[in-house]
Design a protein around this motif. Sequence first.
Motif, PDB file in Angstrom:
ATOM      1  N   ARG A  74       5.293  -6.027  -9.728  1.00 24.03           N
ATOM      2  CA  ARG A  74       4.689  -7.326 -10.039  1.00 24.03           C
ATOM      3  C   ARG A  74       4.051  -7.269 -11.428  1.00 24.03           C
ATOM      4  O   ARG A  74       2.917  -7.666 -11.607  1.00 24.03           O
ATOM      5  N   GLN A  75       4.785  -6.772 -12.413  1.00 24.46           N
ATOM      6  CA  GLN A  75       4.216  -6.573 -13.734  1.00 24.46           C
ATOM      7  C   GLN A  75       3.608  -7.869 -14.276  1.00 24.46           C
ATOM      8  O   GLN A  75       4.266  -8.908 -14.300  1.00 24.46           O
ATOM      9  N   GLY A  76       2.337  -7.804 -14.687  1.00 26.70           N
ATOM     10  CA  GLY A  76       1.685  -8.966 -15.281  1.00 26.70           C
ATOM     11  C   GLY A  76       1.152  -9.969 -14.296  1.00 26.70           C
ATOM     12  O   GLY A  76       0.637 -11.005 -14.674  1.00 26.70           O
ATOM     13  N   ALA A  77       1.272  -9.687 -12.989  1.00 25.62           N
ATOM     14  CA  ALA A  77       0.970 -10.702 -11.986  1.00 25.62           C
ATOM     15  C   ALA A  77      -0.510 -10.962 -11.788  1.00 25.62           C
ATOM     16  O   ALA A  77      -0.869 -11.881 -11.073  1.00 25.62           O
ATOM     17  N   MET A  78      -1.388 -10.162 -12.391  1.00 22.62           N
ATOM     18  CA  MET A  78      -2.820 -10.349 -12.168  1.00 22.62           C
ATOM     19  C   MET A  78      -3.561 -10.724 -13.449  1.00 22.62           C
ATOM     20  O   MET A  78      -4.762 -10.511 -13.555  1.00 22.62           O
ATOM     21  N   GLU A 128       2.103 -17.117   4.169  1.00 24.13           N
ATOM     22  CA  GLU A 128       1.094 -16.294   4.836  1.00 24.13           C
ATOM     23  C   GLU A 128       0.545 -16.999   6.083  1.00 24.13           C
ATOM     24  O   GLU A 128       0.306 -16.361   7.112  1.00 24.13           O
ATOM     25  N   LYS A 129       0.358 -18.285   6.009  1.00 25.77           N
ATOM     26  CA  LYS A 129      -0.130 -19.035   7.172  1.00 25.77           C
ATOM     27  C   LYS A 129       0.888 -18.969   8.309  1.00 25.77           C
ATOM     28  O   LYS A 129       0.517 -18.782   9.483  1.00 25.77           O
ATOM     29  N   ARG A 130       2.161 -19.121   7.968  1.00 26.58           N
ATOM     30  CA  ARG A 130       3.209 -19.072   8.983  1.00 26.58           C
ATOM     31  C   ARG A 130       3.250 -17.711   9.674  1.00 26.58           C
ATOM     32  O   ARG A 130       3.587 -17.614  10.851  1.00 26.58           O
ATOM     33  N   LYS A 131       2.888 -16.656   8.932  1.00 24.11           N
ATOM     34  CA  LYS A 131       2.889 -15.306   9.486  1.00 24.11           C
ATOM     35  C   LYS A 131       1.548 -14.922  10.116  1.00 24.11           C
ATOM     36  O   LYS A 131       1.372 -13.777  10.554  1.00 24.11           O
ATOM     37  N   GLY A 132       0.594 -15.871  10.122  1.00 27.54           N
ATOM     38  CA  GLY A 132      -0.695 -15.619  10.736  1.00 27.54           C
ATOM     39  C   GLY A 132      -1.628 -14.778   9.892  1.00 27.54           C
ATOM     40  O   GLY A 132      -2.551 -14.148  10.430  1.00 27.54           O
ATOM     41  N   ARG A 133      -1.429 -14.772   8.573  1.00 26.54           N
ATOM     42  CA  ARG A 133      -2.274 -13.988   7.680  1.00 26.54           C
ATOM     43  C   ARG A 133      -3.167 -14.918   6.866  1.00 26.54           C
ATOM     44  O   ARG A 133      -2.782 -16.043   6.558  1.00 26.54           O
ATOM     45  N   PRO A 134      -4.362 -14.462   6.465  1.00 26.55           N
ATOM     46  CA  PRO A 134      -5.365 -15.367   5.885  1.00 26.55           C
ATOM     47  C   PRO A 134      -5.357 -15.473   4.371  1.00 26.55           C
ATOM     48  O   PRO A 134      -6.384 -15.746   3.768  1.00 26.55           O
ATOM     49  N   THR A 135      -4.234 -15.276   3.716  1.00 25.66           N
ATOM     50  CA  THR A 135      -4.207 -15.278   2.257  1.00 25.66           C
ATOM     51  C   THR A 135      -4.189 -16.695   1.687  1.00 25.66           C
ATOM     52  O   THR A 135      -3.450 -17.557   2.174  1.00 25.66           O
ATOM     53  N   GLY A 136      -4.989 -16.916   0.633  1.00 22.57           N
ATOM     54  CA  GLY A 136      -4.966 -18.188  -0.067  1.00 22.57           C
ATOM     55  C   GLY A 136      -3.824 -18.258  -1.053  1.00 22.57           C
ATOM     56  O   GLY A 136      -3.247 -17.243  -1.446  1.00 22.57           O
ATOM     57  N   HIS A 137      -3.493 -19.481  -1.477  1.00 24.38           N
ATOM     58  CA  HIS A 137      -2.455 -19.695  -2.485  1.00 24.38           C
ATOM     59  C   HIS A 137      -3.122 -19.971  -3.832  1.00 24.38           C
ATOM     60  O   HIS A 137      -4.042 -20.783  -3.920  1.00 24.38           O
ATOM     61  N   GLY A 138      -2.637 -19.319  -4.883  1.00 23.27           N
ATOM     62  CA  GLY A 138      -3.352 -19.332  -6.152  1.00 23.27           C
ATOM     63  C   GLY A 138      -3.046 -20.450  -7.113  1.00 23.27           C
ATOM     64  O   GLY A 138      -3.567 -20.446  -8.227  1.00 23.27           O
ATOM     65  N   ARG A 172      -3.692 -12.735  -3.180  1.00 22.12           N
ATOM     66  CA  ARG A 172      -4.180 -11.943  -2.051  1.00 22.12           C
ATOM     67  C   ARG A 172      -5.484 -11.248  -2.426  1.00 22.12           C
ATOM     68  O   ARG A 172      -6.440 -11.228  -1.644  1.00 22.12           O
ATOM     69  N   TYR A 173      -5.525 -10.684  -3.619  1.00 21.35           N
ATOM     70  CA  TYR A 173      -6.760 -10.036  -4.077  1.00 21.35           C
ATOM     71  C   TYR A 173      -7.918 -11.035  -4.083  1.00 21.35           C
ATOM     72  O   TYR A 173      -8.985 -10.765  -3.517  1.00 21.35           O
ATOM     73  N   THR A 174      -7.734 -12.179  -4.707  1.00 22.55           N
ATOM     74  CA  THR A 174      -8.810 -13.159  -4.867  1.00 22.55           C
ATOM     75  C   THR A 174      -9.307 -13.674  -3.523  1.00 22.55           C
ATOM     76  O   THR A 174     -10.508 -13.677  -3.240  1.00 22.55           O
ATOM     77  N   ALA A 178     -12.992 -12.719  -1.468  1.00 23.72           N
ATOM     78  CA  ALA A 178     -13.950 -13.760  -1.086  1.00 23.72           C
ATOM     79  C   ALA A 178     -14.131 -13.811   0.427  1.00 23.72           C
ATOM     80  O   ALA A 178     -15.245 -14.014   0.924  1.00 23.72           O
ATOM     81  N   LEU A 179     -13.052 -13.615   1.174  1.00 19.79           N
ATOM     82  CA  LEU A 179     -13.154 -13.598   2.639  1.00 19.79           C
ATOM     83  C   LEU A 179     -14.045 -12.452   3.115  1.00 19.79           C
ATOM     84  O   LEU A 179     -14.864 -12.621   4.029  1.00 19.79           O
TER      85      LEU A 179
END
Length: 265
Positions: A74-78, A128-138, A172-174, A178-179
Motif C-alpha cells: 500500500r505504498q503511499g496509502a497513509m 467492512e460493515k458487510r463483514k461485521g468489522r468496525p472500520t470507518g471509510h476515509g 483502519r488506522y484512523t 479513535a474507537l
Amino acid sequence: MQRVNIMCIKWGTAFGPEYVNRLYSGVRRHMTRPLRFMCMTDRAEGLHPEIEVLDLPVEPFAEPMNAALAVANRQGAMRKTSLFRPGLVPDLEGPVLGFDLDVVITGSLDAIHDLAPGTVAMRHDWTEKRKGRPTGHGSVFRFDPAQHGFLYDDLAANPYAEVEAARGSEQRYTSHKALERGVFTYIPGDWVVSFKYDCNSFPLNYLRAPRLPDDARVVCFHGHPKMDEAIDGYAGSVIRRSRPCDWLREHWIERARDDLGGDWA
C-alpha cells in the motif's frame, strides 16, 4: 461567525487541480457558514486563489512507515495522516472536516460538520460493515486537532508497528485509534453514499441510469469509476458498468463552473 475548516490532500498526478476546485465549490455551496478551505499538496498550480495551500511534508517517520507500507503493498496509502499533525496550521481553531478528492458534494454539509462534537467521525466502510468489522471509510472525516493529536503522535512514535497493525490502511488506522479511545462516531450512511453500491448497484445498473439517493450529501467514487469516467457512461467490467449520469455532470461540473467560472472548474 467562526469559519468552518475544510481540508483535503493532493499529491502526484492522479488528480488534476479541477478536482480540488470543484470540491471547494461544492463545499462552499453546501455550507451555511463561511469556510477556510485548505489543500495540502506538492503541486499547487491551477488551484483557485481562495484555496489555502499547505506544503506536503516529508514526515520524520517516513522511512519506517514506507517500509511497512511496502510489505502491505500500500505504498503511499497513509499520506493523509499528515493532516493530523498537531500545530499543522498554527492559527487553526475548531474541528476540521476533511475530504478525499474522489467525492462529489450533493447536499448540506452542516450536520456532518456538527455531528457529535469532540469525536472523530467517519462513515462505516461498506465492505467492512458487510463483514461485521468496525472500520470507518476515509472519504469523509471530521476531527479536532486540539483533541485528536494522538492520530499523528501514535504513528510518529511507532510507525512500523502501527502500519502493520492497520494492514497498511489509513482509514483502519484512523477509525480504530479513535474507537480504542472511545471518541469515534459513525456518520449516517444515507448522508455519505457510494456511487457503485448506493447509486449504481449491479444488476440494476444495466436497466437504469445511476440514481442519487434523496438524502445524499456526499457521493464517494472509491475505486472505479471515478467521476470523469462515470459522466458519459462506464464499462469497466461485467459488474462495474453505468449509463450516462446527468446529475453527476450537474453537481460536479456545471454548478462548479457557474460558481467559479470556466477557468477554474
